[in-house]
Design a protein around this motif. Structure first.
Motif, PDB file in Angstrom:
ATOM      1  N   LEU A  66      59.963  -6.861   2.391  1.00  0.00           N
ATOM      2  CA  LEU A  66      60.570  -5.538   2.553  1.00  0.00           C
ATOM      3  C   LEU A  66      60.942  -4.953   1.197  1.00  0.00           C
ATOM      4  N   TYR A  67      61.558  -5.762   0.353  1.00  0.00           N
ATOM      5  CA  TYR A  67      61.947  -5.257  -0.963  1.00  0.00           C
ATOM      6  C   TYR A  67      60.722  -4.872  -1.779  1.00  0.00           C
ATOM      7  N   ASN A  68      59.750  -5.774  -1.844  1.00  0.00           N
ATOM      8  CA  ASN A  68      58.581  -5.537  -2.694  1.00  0.00           C
ATOM      9  C   ASN A  68      57.713  -4.382  -2.220  1.00  0.00           C
ATOM     10  N   GLU A  69      57.584  -4.197  -0.912  1.00  0.00           N
ATOM     11  CA  GLU A  69      56.658  -3.190  -0.405  1.00  0.00           C
ATOM     12  C   GLU A  69      57.312  -1.857  -0.061  1.00  0.00           C
ATOM     13  N   VAL A  70      58.582  -1.859   0.298  1.00  0.00           N
ATOM     14  CA  VAL A  70      59.216  -0.626   0.755  1.00  0.00           C
ATOM     15  C   VAL A  70      60.288  -0.136  -0.212  1.00  0.00           C
ATOM     16  N   THR A  72      61.142  -0.867  -3.333  1.00  0.00           N
ATOM     17  CA  THR A  72      60.781  -0.526  -4.709  1.00  0.00           C
ATOM     18  C   THR A  72      60.057   0.810  -4.801  1.00  0.00           C
ATOM     19  N   ARG A  73      59.421   1.213  -3.723  1.00  0.00           N
ATOM     20  CA  ARG A  73      58.678   2.481  -3.744  1.00  0.00           C
ATOM     21  C   ARG A  73      59.504   3.678  -3.287  1.00  0.00           C
ATOM     22  N   TYR A  74      60.363   3.467  -2.292  1.00  0.00           N
ATOM     23  CA  TYR A  74      60.972   4.615  -1.627  1.00  0.00           C
ATOM     24  C   TYR A  74      62.485   4.719  -1.741  1.00  0.00           C
ATOM     25  N   ASP A  75      63.156   3.688  -2.170  1.00  0.00           N
ATOM     26  CA  ASP A  75      64.618   3.742  -2.176  1.00  0.00           C
ATOM     27  C   ASP A  75      65.164   3.369  -3.554  1.00  0.00           C
ATOM     28  N   ASP A  76      65.495   4.387  -4.323  1.00  0.00           N
ATOM     29  CA  ASP A  76      65.975   4.172  -5.687  1.00  0.00           C
ATOM     30  C   ASP A  76      67.340   3.493  -5.733  1.00  0.00           C
ATOM     31  N   GLN A  77      68.151   3.707  -4.706  1.00  0.00           N
ATOM     32  CA  GLN A  77      69.486   3.115  -4.674  1.00  0.00           C
ATOM     33  C   GLN A  77      69.405   1.586  -4.713  1.00  0.00           C
ATOM     34  N   TYR A  78      68.546   1.006  -3.908  1.00  0.00           N
ATOM     35  CA  TYR A  78      68.438  -0.448  -3.863  1.00  0.00           C
ATOM     36  C   TYR A  78      67.646  -0.994  -5.044  1.00  0.00           C
ATOM     37  N   LYS A  79      66.736  -0.203  -5.569  1.00  0.00           N
ATOM     38  CA  LYS A  79      66.026  -0.601  -6.779  1.00  0.00           C
ATOM     39  C   LYS A  79      67.011  -0.660  -7.951  1.00  0.00           C
ATOM     40  N   GLU A  80      67.914   0.299  -8.003  1.00  0.00           N
ATOM     41  CA  GLU A  80      68.928   0.313  -9.050  1.00  0.00           C
ATOM     42  C   GLU A  80      69.901  -0.851  -8.882  1.00  0.00           C
ATOM     43  N   LEU A  81      70.284  -1.132  -7.623  1.00  0.00           N
ATOM     44  CA  LEU A  81      71.142  -2.287  -7.348  1.00  0.00           C
ATOM     45  C   LEU A  81      70.476  -3.563  -7.843  1.00  0.00           C
TER      46      LEU A  81
END
Length: 140
Positions: A66-70, A72-81
């Motif tokens: 989920l993290y690698n495919e979704v 990282t592409r669509y949710d900057d908040q969790y990518k920043e976290l």
């Protein structure tokens, strides 16, 4: 680094208790970040990672996917976290910075750079105004 330390970093940053049975989106996504970091920075098995969060190994696999495919592409908040916690982990492990490219850090800290530039411009304007005022007084 131990999986418990990574869990504490994530829980402290998000103020969430990740061992709850909630399936709400912010819990699921935060657990996905946790699972990905644990897999990357520990030698723990999927079973151990899942057990720490009250999940099984299949949930860990799903979270990493989920993290690698979704996320990282669509949710900057969790990518920043992820990036913030990874930065703290790398500091604890004394690893080198991940990105050698200066543009990555410019993008990451762009807000601070803009504020800094505005402060410099205000100081320069004030300096010019004071200089002009002093020159007028000297010439009078």
């Amino acid at each position: 680094m131990k999986i418990q330390e990574i869990k504490e970093l994530v829980e402290n940053k998000t103020k969430l208790k990740l061992t709850t049975n909630s399936r709400k989106q912010h819990f699921v996504y935060t657990r996905a970040v946790l699972f990905t970091l644990c897999k990357k920075y520990t030698t723990a098995t999927l079973y151990e990672i899942g057990n720490m969060a009250g999940r099984d190994h299949a949930s860990v696999i799903h979270g990493i996917k989920l993290y690698n495919e979704v996320l990282t592409r669509y949710d900057d908040q969790y990518k920043e976290l992820y990036n913030e916690i990874e930065f703290k982990i790398r500091i604890k492990l004394k690893l080198a910075l991940k990105h050698k490219d200066l543009n990555y850090y410019k993008h990451k800290f762009s807000k601070i750079l803009v504020e800094h530039r505005q402060a410099l411009l205000e100081n320069r304007t004030l300096y010019n105004y004071i200089n002009k005022d002093l020159q007028e007084k000297v010439n009078v």
